[in-house]
Write a protein that holds these residues in place. Structure first.
Motif, PDB file in Angstrom:
ATOM      1  N   GLY A   1       0.195  -0.140  -3.984  1.00 51.99           N
ATOM      2  CA  GLY A   1       1.581   0.299  -3.916  1.00 51.99           C
ATOM      3  C   GLY A   1       2.019   0.400  -2.471  1.00 51.99           C
ATOM      4  O   GLY A   1       1.356   1.046  -1.659  1.00 51.99           O
ATOM      5  N   VAL A   2       3.127  -0.227  -2.139  1.00 51.85           N
ATOM      6  CA  VAL A   2       3.648  -0.276  -0.774  1.00 51.85           C
ATOM      7  C   VAL A   2       4.977   0.465  -0.710  1.00 51.85           C
ATOM      8  O   VAL A   2       5.805   0.370  -1.625  1.00 51.85           O
ATOM      9  CB  VAL A   2       3.834  -1.740  -0.316  1.00 51.85           C
ATOM     10  CG1 VAL A   2       4.640  -1.821   0.973  1.00 51.85           C
ATOM     11  CG2 VAL A   2       2.482  -2.412  -0.132  1.00 51.85           C
ATOM     12  N   HIS A   3       5.172   1.215   0.384  1.00 52.37           N
ATOM     13  CA  HIS A   3       6.454   1.846   0.695  1.00 52.37           C
ATOM     14  C   HIS A   3       6.862   1.420   2.097  1.00 52.37           C
ATOM     15  O   HIS A   3       6.004   1.243   2.968  1.00 52.37           O
ATOM     16  CB  HIS A   3       6.349   3.371   0.663  1.00 52.37           C
ATOM     17  CG  HIS A   3       5.972   3.939  -0.670  1.00 52.37           C
ATOM     18  ND1 HIS A   3       4.670   3.925  -1.135  1.00 52.37           N
ATOM     19  CD2 HIS A   3       6.726   4.532  -1.628  1.00 52.37           C
ATOM     20  CE1 HIS A   3       4.643   4.494  -2.336  1.00 52.37           C
ATOM     21  NE2 HIS A   3       5.866   4.878  -2.652  1.00 52.37           N
ATOM     22  N   VAL A   4       8.164   1.285   2.319  1.00 53.69           N
ATOM     23  CA  VAL A   4       8.671   1.000   3.659  1.00 53.69           C
ATOM     24  C   VAL A   4       9.651   2.101   4.055  1.00 53.69           C
ATOM     25  O   VAL A   4      10.289   2.723   3.206  1.00 53.69           O
ATOM     26  CB  VAL A   4       9.340  -0.384   3.764  1.00 53.69           C
ATOM     27  CG1 VAL A   4       8.339  -1.484   3.451  1.00 53.69           C
ATOM     28  CG2 VAL A   4      10.555  -0.483   2.848  1.00 53.69           C
ATOM     29  N   VAL A   5       9.748   2.334   5.365  1.00 51.68           N
ATOM     30  CA  VAL A   5      10.574   3.407   5.921  1.00 51.68           C
ATOM     31  C   VAL A   5      11.702   2.801   6.737  1.00 51.68           C
ATOM     32  O   VAL A   5      11.475   1.878   7.539  1.00 51.68           O
ATOM     33  CB  VAL A   5       9.729   4.336   6.813  1.00 51.68           C
ATOM     34  CG1 VAL A   5      10.571   5.482   7.354  1.00 51.68           C
ATOM     35  CG2 VAL A   5       8.528   4.873   6.044  1.00 51.68           C
ATOM     36  N   VAL A   6      12.908   3.325   6.545  1.00 48.63           N
ATOM     37  CA  VAL A   6      14.069   2.905   7.324  1.00 48.63           C
ATOM     38  C   VAL A   6      14.785   4.162   7.820  1.00 48.63           C
ATOM     39  O   VAL A   6      14.553   5.267   7.329  1.00 48.63           O
ATOM     40  CB  VAL A   6      15.046   2.036   6.498  1.00 48.63           C
ATOM     41  CG1 VAL A   6      14.364   0.762   6.012  1.00 48.63           C
ATOM     42  CG2 VAL A   6      15.617   2.815   5.323  1.00 48.63           C
ATOM     43  N   SER A   7      15.654   3.981   8.794  1.00 50.63           N
ATOM     44  CA  SER A   7      16.449   5.097   9.282  1.00 50.63           C
ATOM     45  C   SER A   7      17.463   5.511   8.212  1.00 50.63           C
ATOM     46  O   SER A   7      18.025   4.675   7.503  1.00 50.63           O
ATOM     47  CB  SER A   7      17.182   4.700  10.560  1.00 50.63           C
ATOM     48  OG  SER A   7      18.171   5.663  10.882  1.00 50.63           O
TER      49      SER A   7
END
Length: 560
Positions: free
Chosen positions: A276-282
């Motif tokens: 499972g992958v998560h990405v972070v953005v502003s």
């Protein structure tokens, strides 16, 4: 020596001495040297391998029921799957489509338990589920699903779901994509501070008498006259020692098959892990108000979640054939999550907006594929837990969800007690608070920053009194430790005393400063690494800051 057969201390072979139900006021100091000495010197009723949420839960349950318990972890508490979740305590709305009603009902009941025993770490939260025309689930199907979700929660329901028309949905969340929007459902679930849940579960196991240590890697396993003995490498002292236990529980998550193979070589694999992958953005580029469930183009449910200055998107569910030590992030996973967000929200995220990422492996039980397939699709692999007696006196616990860890631990301890022939007391983990409410009551000094007070209470519960007392004695300890990093020296000092060995342990899994991969300025890292409780000299601070930056890059590395 306290060990197996020491019946003068422990009572008869069939009955454990009762323990007081009144929780002690304080956790014993996190003294690794003492723990390491006892691990080698004593023989244990139960040895638990793996310091994620399941291992911590098993150790807590067993110690509270009167067994002598050793808990060892090769890395840090929660350093694997348990700190790389979507940070939810939930029933799993999408499992309704798989007709897995039993799992959803159990998870919803355990969600209520978590809100009761760890209210500072879990909080009820409304979630938004938009309805779009031109594809996806129709409104009637979502309405029926949310009604069933409420019904399965029964008396533990957090709030009744509601359906919003298009204007109501846009008023609640202006970021929804307006052209195809038909409305939205609002339902209730909970968010959880996952790594701190593990740390505090270990802490309560220790209050109940368990002995626990990180950086202890289990190697060869052999039968012993009373159970099993393992060669363990102390990664701090760089030396080996023997660890003896009458019963063992293998709770190493995605690495469970490796331990199984040492006890029962030749047995087929129990796991089919998925990543499972998560990405972070502003948050500036994705200004969400509430966690929002989105249907990706392939029909999977993913989430967009606001978190302070940041927002994160996740999760994927893939089998990519790599070893579970590989937590790198493929560009295709990043593209998938960006596409899901841009398709359902009025956003125009680009690859350059991604400032970080994290990935983890789910220790799922291998299941039979659907008819005509060579293997089950990742989304079809069961989330049910399994407690397998891999060999006499050694159990492997896999599957399940973060939310259901307590029930998994209860089943495992029941099985251990049956094998040992011990009549233990009842399981009390659903009733006993993780942090004793007896500790609270001091309160912050007048004029304290409300945000800092709330954060300290969310991190430490009633133990936040330690922080508040420091603020009273040293007003400077109530100011942010560095620009752009809101944590105060008193909070950092309190967290640094919880068996911390690296800067990553402290920032990622004690303070939970930011979602994985989000940037932290070097000035802040140096200020945290220089906290006196750690006792690191300038060379060690340099090394830890460098290792943290490299480690965060490695865990969030994007591979093509």
């Amino acid at each position: 020596m306290k060990g197996l057969g020491d019946e003068k201390k422990r009572g008869s072979e069939g009955t454990a001495q009762p323990k007081s139900k009144r929780p002690p006021r304080r956790t014993p100091p996190w003294d690794r040297a003492e723990a390491r000495e006892r691990l080698e010197a004593e023989a244990w009723d139960l040895v638990v391998v793996g310091g994620g949420i399941v291992g911590a839960g098993v150790a807590r349950d067993a110690a509270l029921r009167g067994l002598s318990v050793a808990l060892v972890e090769a890395g840090d508490w929660a350093c694997g799957t348990s700190s790389r979740t979507t940070k939810f305590a939930h029933g799993g709305l999408r499992y309704l489509e798989l007709l897995d009603f039993g799992l959803v009902r159990e998870a919803l009941a355990e969600r209520a338990t978590l809100l009761s025993i760890a209210p500072h770490l879990t909080r009820a939260t409304p979630f938004l589920l938009p309805v779009y025309g031109g594809g996806g689930r129709p409104s009637w199907q979502l309405r029926a699903g949310l009604a069933l979700y409420d019904a399965l929660a029964g008396g533990t329901r957090l709030g009744r779901h509601a359906m919003l028309d298009r204007p109501g949905a846009l008023a609640r969340e202006p970021l929804l994509e307006p052209d195809r929007l038909r409305g939205a459902g609002v339902y209730w679930d909970a968010r959880v501070r996952d790594a701190r849940l593990v740390v505090e579960t270990v802490a309560d196991a220790r209050r109940a008498g368990a002995v626990a240590a990180t950086r202890c890697a289990v190697g060869a396993l052999e039968r012993w006259s009373r159970g099993w003995v393992a060669e363990v490498t102390d990664r701090i002292a760089e030396e080996g020692f023997s660890l003896r236990g009458r019963a063992w529980v293998n709770a190493t998550g995605p690495w469970a098959d490796e331990i199984r193979a040492r006890a029962a070589p030749g047995r087929p694999s129990l796991l089919r892990p998925t990543k499972g992958v998560h990405v972070v953005v502003s948050r500036d580029s994705l200004p969400l108000r509430d966690p929002t469930a989105l249907f990706a183009p392939d029909g999977r449910l993913v989430f967009a979640v606001p978190e302070g200055r940041w927002a994160y998107l996740g999760t994927t569910d893939t089998v990519d054939g790599r070893m579970v030590d590989d937590v790198s992030v493929a560009e295709r996973d990043v593209a998938y999550l960006i596409e899901a967000a841009n398709g359902a929200l009025a956003s125009d995220l680009e690859r350059s907006d991604v400032v970080g990422a994290w990935a983890g492996w789910r220790p799922l039980v291998r299941s039979e594929p659907a008819s005509g397939r060579s293997a089950a699709a990742p989304g079809e692999i069961s989330r049910e837990e399994e407690v397998e007696e891999t060999a006499p006196g050694l159990w492997t616990v896999v599957g399940g969800k973060l939310t259901t860890f307590r029930a998994m631990a209860e089943e495992a301890v029941d099985r251990v007690a049956e094998r040992l022939g011990r009549r233990l007391g009842p399981c009390v983990t659903s009733e006993r608070p993780l942090v004793s409410p007896e500790v609270g009551g001091v309160g912050p000094p007048a004029g304290s920053d409300p945000a800092a007070v709330a954060r300290a209470r969310e991190l430490f519960g009633p133990d936040a009194d330690d922080v508040f007392a420091r603020w009273r004695e040293e007003p400077a300890s109530a100011e942010p430790i560095a620009a752009g990093f809101p944590f105060t020296p008193a909070e950092v000092d309190r967290a640094a005393r919880e068996m911390v060995h690296t800067l990553e342990d402290l920032v990622d899994r004690r303070l939970l400063a930011l979602p994985g991969g989000a940037p932290i300025e070097e000035e802040a890292l140096r200020a945290v690494a220089s906290i006196p409780a750690l006792g690191w000299d300038e060379d060690r601070v340099d090394a830890e800051v460098s290792a943290f930056r490299h480690g965060r890059s490695r865990r969030g590395r994007l591979r093509r």
